[in-house]
Motif scaffolding. Structure first.
Motif, PDB file in Angstrom:
ATOM      1  N   THR A  27     -49.182  85.448 -39.133  1.00  0.00           N
ATOM      2  CA  THR A  27     -47.808  85.748 -38.754  1.00  0.00           C
ATOM      3  C   THR A  27     -47.776  86.491 -37.432  1.00  0.00           C
ATOM      4  OG1 THR A  27     -47.813  87.882 -39.874  1.00  0.00           O
ATOM      5  CG2 THR A  27     -47.136  85.974 -41.188  1.00  0.00           C
ATOM      6  N   HIS A  28     -46.594  86.552 -36.869  1.00  0.00           N
ATOM      7  CA  HIS A  28     -46.375  87.362 -35.676  1.00  0.00           C
ATOM      8  C   HIS A  28     -45.388  88.452 -36.079  1.00  0.00           C
ATOM      9  CE1 HIS A  28     -45.212  88.755 -31.749  1.00  0.00           C
ATOM     10  NE2 HIS A  28     -46.183  88.021 -31.230  1.00  0.00           N
ATOM     11  N   PRO A  29     -45.784  89.712 -35.934  1.00  0.00           N
ATOM     12  CA  PRO A  29     -44.943  90.792 -36.447  1.00  0.00           C
ATOM     13  C   PRO A  29     -43.615  90.958 -35.723  1.00  0.00           C
ATOM     14  CG  PRO A  29     -46.773  91.678 -35.183  1.00  0.00           C
ATOM     15  CD  PRO A  29     -47.008  90.204 -35.311  1.00  0.00           C
ATOM     16  N   LEU A  30     -43.464  90.407 -34.554  1.00  0.00           N
ATOM     17  CA  LEU A  30     -42.222  90.587 -33.803  1.00  0.00           C
ATOM     18  C   LEU A  30     -41.337  89.351 -33.768  1.00  0.00           C
ATOM     19  CD1 LEU A  30     -43.650  92.593 -30.772  1.00  0.00           C
ATOM     20  CD2 LEU A  30     -42.558  93.489 -32.829  1.00  0.00           C
ATOM     21  N   VAL A  31     -41.850  88.224 -34.293  1.00  0.00           N
ATOM     22  CA  VAL A  31     -41.085  86.986 -34.259  1.00  0.00           C
ATOM     23  C   VAL A  31     -40.780  86.563 -35.694  1.00  0.00           C
ATOM     24  CG1 VAL A  31     -41.027  84.581 -33.485  1.00  0.00           C
ATOM     25  CG2 VAL A  31     -42.232  86.304 -32.122  1.00  0.00           C
ATOM     26  N   LYS A  32     -39.523  86.694 -36.070  1.00  0.00           N
ATOM     27  CA  LYS A  32     -39.112  86.357 -37.433  1.00  0.00           C
ATOM     28  C   LYS A  32     -39.301  84.867 -37.699  1.00  0.00           C
ATOM     29  CE  LYS A  32     -35.370  86.968 -40.686  1.00  0.00           C
ATOM     30  NZ  LYS A  32     -34.056  87.529 -40.921  1.00  0.00           N
ATOM     31  N   GLY A  33     -39.893  84.555 -38.847  1.00  0.00           N
ATOM     32  CA  GLY A  33     -40.088  83.169 -39.237  1.00  0.00           C
ATOM     33  C   GLY A  33     -41.283  82.489 -38.598  1.00  0.00           C
ATOM     34  N   CYS A  34     -42.050  83.208 -37.831  1.00  0.00           N
ATOM     35  CA  CYS A  34     -43.233  82.631 -37.193  1.00  0.00           C
ATOM     36  C   CYS A  34     -44.424  82.816 -38.133  1.00  0.00           C
ATOM     37  CB  CYS A  34     -43.491  83.321 -35.860  1.00  0.00           C
ATOM     38  SG  CYS A  34     -44.929  82.678 -35.000  1.00  0.00           S
ATOM     39  N   ALA A  35     -44.820  81.744 -38.816  1.00  0.00           N
ATOM     40  CA  ALA A  35     -45.918  81.856 -39.772  1.00  0.00           C
ATOM     41  C   ALA A  35     -46.677  80.535 -39.851  1.00  0.00           C
ATOM     42  CB  ALA A  35     -45.375  82.221 -41.155  1.00  0.00           C
ATOM     43  N   LEU A  36     -47.985  80.650 -39.945  1.00  0.00           N
ATOM     44  CA  LEU A  36     -48.854  79.488 -40.105  1.00  0.00           C
ATOM     45  C   LEU A  36     -49.630  79.678 -41.398  1.00  0.00           C
ATOM     46  CD1 LEU A  36     -50.212  76.881 -39.072  1.00  0.00           C
ATOM     47  CD2 LEU A  36     -51.825  78.349 -37.847  1.00  0.00           C
ATOM     48  N   LYS A  37     -49.297  78.870 -42.413  1.00  0.00           N
ATOM     49  CA  LYS A  37     -49.984  78.973 -43.700  1.00  0.00           C
ATOM     50  C   LYS A  37     -51.299  78.209 -43.622  1.00  0.00           C
ATOM     51  CE  LYS A  37     -45.838  79.546 -46.485  1.00  0.00           C
ATOM     52  NZ  LYS A  37     -45.971  80.918 -46.821  1.00  0.00           N
ATOM     53  N   ALA A  75     -46.575 101.316 -37.940  1.00  0.00           N
ATOM     54  CA  ALA A  75     -45.419 102.201 -37.824  1.00  0.00           C
ATOM     55  C   ALA A  75     -44.524 101.897 -36.635  1.00  0.00           C
ATOM     56  CB  ALA A  75     -45.899 103.650 -37.756  1.00  0.00           C
ATOM     57  N   ALA A  76     -45.067 101.419 -35.537  1.00  0.00           N
ATOM     58  CA  ALA A  76     -44.268 101.235 -34.332  1.00  0.00           C
ATOM     59  C   ALA A  76     -43.476  99.931 -34.313  1.00  0.00           C
ATOM     60  CB  ALA A  76     -45.183 101.306 -33.107  1.00  0.00           C
ATOM     61  N   LEU A  77     -43.668  99.081 -35.299  1.00  0.00           N
ATOM     62  CA  LEU A  77     -42.959  97.809 -35.307  1.00  0.00           C
ATOM     63  C   LEU A  77     -41.525  98.012 -35.788  1.00  0.00           C
ATOM     64  CD1 LEU A  77     -45.740  95.489 -36.713  1.00  0.00           C
ATOM     65  CD2 LEU A  77     -44.968  95.708 -34.359  1.00  0.00           C
ATOM     66  N   PRO A  78     -40.592  97.206 -35.277  1.00  0.00           N
ATOM     67  CA  PRO A  78     -39.204  97.368 -35.693  1.00  0.00           C
ATOM     68  C   PRO A  78     -39.028  97.096 -37.182  1.00  0.00           C
ATOM     69  CG  PRO A  78     -39.474  95.459 -34.244  1.00  0.00           C
ATOM     70  CD  PRO A  78     -40.802  96.136 -34.337  1.00  0.00           C
ATOM     71  N   LYS A  79     -38.245  97.930 -37.816  1.00  0.00           N
ATOM     72  CA  LYS A  79     -37.892  97.777 -39.231  1.00  0.00           C
ATOM     73  C   LYS A  79     -39.101  97.721 -40.148  1.00  0.00           C
ATOM     74  CE  LYS A  79     -33.662  95.318 -38.146  1.00  0.00           C
ATOM     75  NZ  LYS A  79     -32.898  94.115 -38.344  1.00  0.00           N
ATOM     76  N   TYR A  80     -40.159  98.452 -39.839  1.00  0.00           N
ATOM     77  CA  TYR A  80     -41.323  98.435 -40.724  1.00  0.00           C
ATOM     78  C   TYR A  80     -40.981  99.125 -42.028  1.00  0.00           C
ATOM     79  CZ  TYR A  80     -45.926  98.849 -42.704  1.00  0.00           C
ATOM     80  OH  TYR A  80     -47.001  98.750 -43.555  1.00  0.00           O
TER      81      TYR A  80
END
Length: 159
Positions: A89-99, A64-69
């Motif tokens: 993923t990192h919830p605060l960094v857009k596009g940061c993902a390791l598949k 709930a506390a994350l931006p734009k959840y």
């Protein structure tokens, strides 16, 4: 200052393991798998009443506390169905993902492999004498001390 109780570390590890590492693959039954690990490690299985409040606080902070959840579109803000899309993923960094490539990981085989790994790496089921017969550079950590001895006894064994 409060002094730790005699079972301070057992309680700490037990609570830390109340969610098993394989929970991300299948949330159903995770409490039973956590209890298996606790018993394997001779840890107490923590009472849910003890950790439930901390879990609720952590869930609130990570959701709930994350931006734009947006619950309906959770994948855009860091949440994933790990089985369908094994991605870190990192919830605060857009596009940061390791598949990740986990193949067709089945929870039963992952849990069994984790139990086997712990048993072998920690030398579970072996006596202290059997463990000490293993060369020191190959010996699991439990081979350096007897859990029934005191920390002073452990120091004599390690040094």
């Amino acid at each position: 200052m409060t002094q730790p109780t005699d079972n301070y570390w057992q309680n700490k590890v037990s609570l830390w393991l109340h969610d098993p590492p394989d929970k991300m693959l299948d949330i159903r039954g995770h409490e039973g798998r956590a209890a298996d690990l606790a018993r394997l490690l001779d840890m107490t299985v923590p009472d849910k009443d003890i950790y439930q409040q901390a879990d609720m606080i952590a869930a609130g902070l990570t959701r709930a506390a994350l931006p734009k959840y947006d619950k309906e579109n959770a994948a855009q803000n860091g949440a994933v169905d790990f089985k369908k899309s094994p991605t870190l993923t990192h919830p605060l960094v857009k596009g940061c993902a390791l598949k990740l490539n986990i193949g067709d990981a089945q929870i039963e085989s992952v849990h069994a492999a984790l139990c086997t790994l712990l048993t072998e790496d920690l030398g579970l089921g072996k006596t202290i004498e059997q463990l000490r017969d293993i060369p020191a550079d190959e010996r699991p950590l439990s081979g350096f001390f007897d859990r029934k001895s005191t920390p002073e006894d452990w120091a004599k064994t390690l040094y």
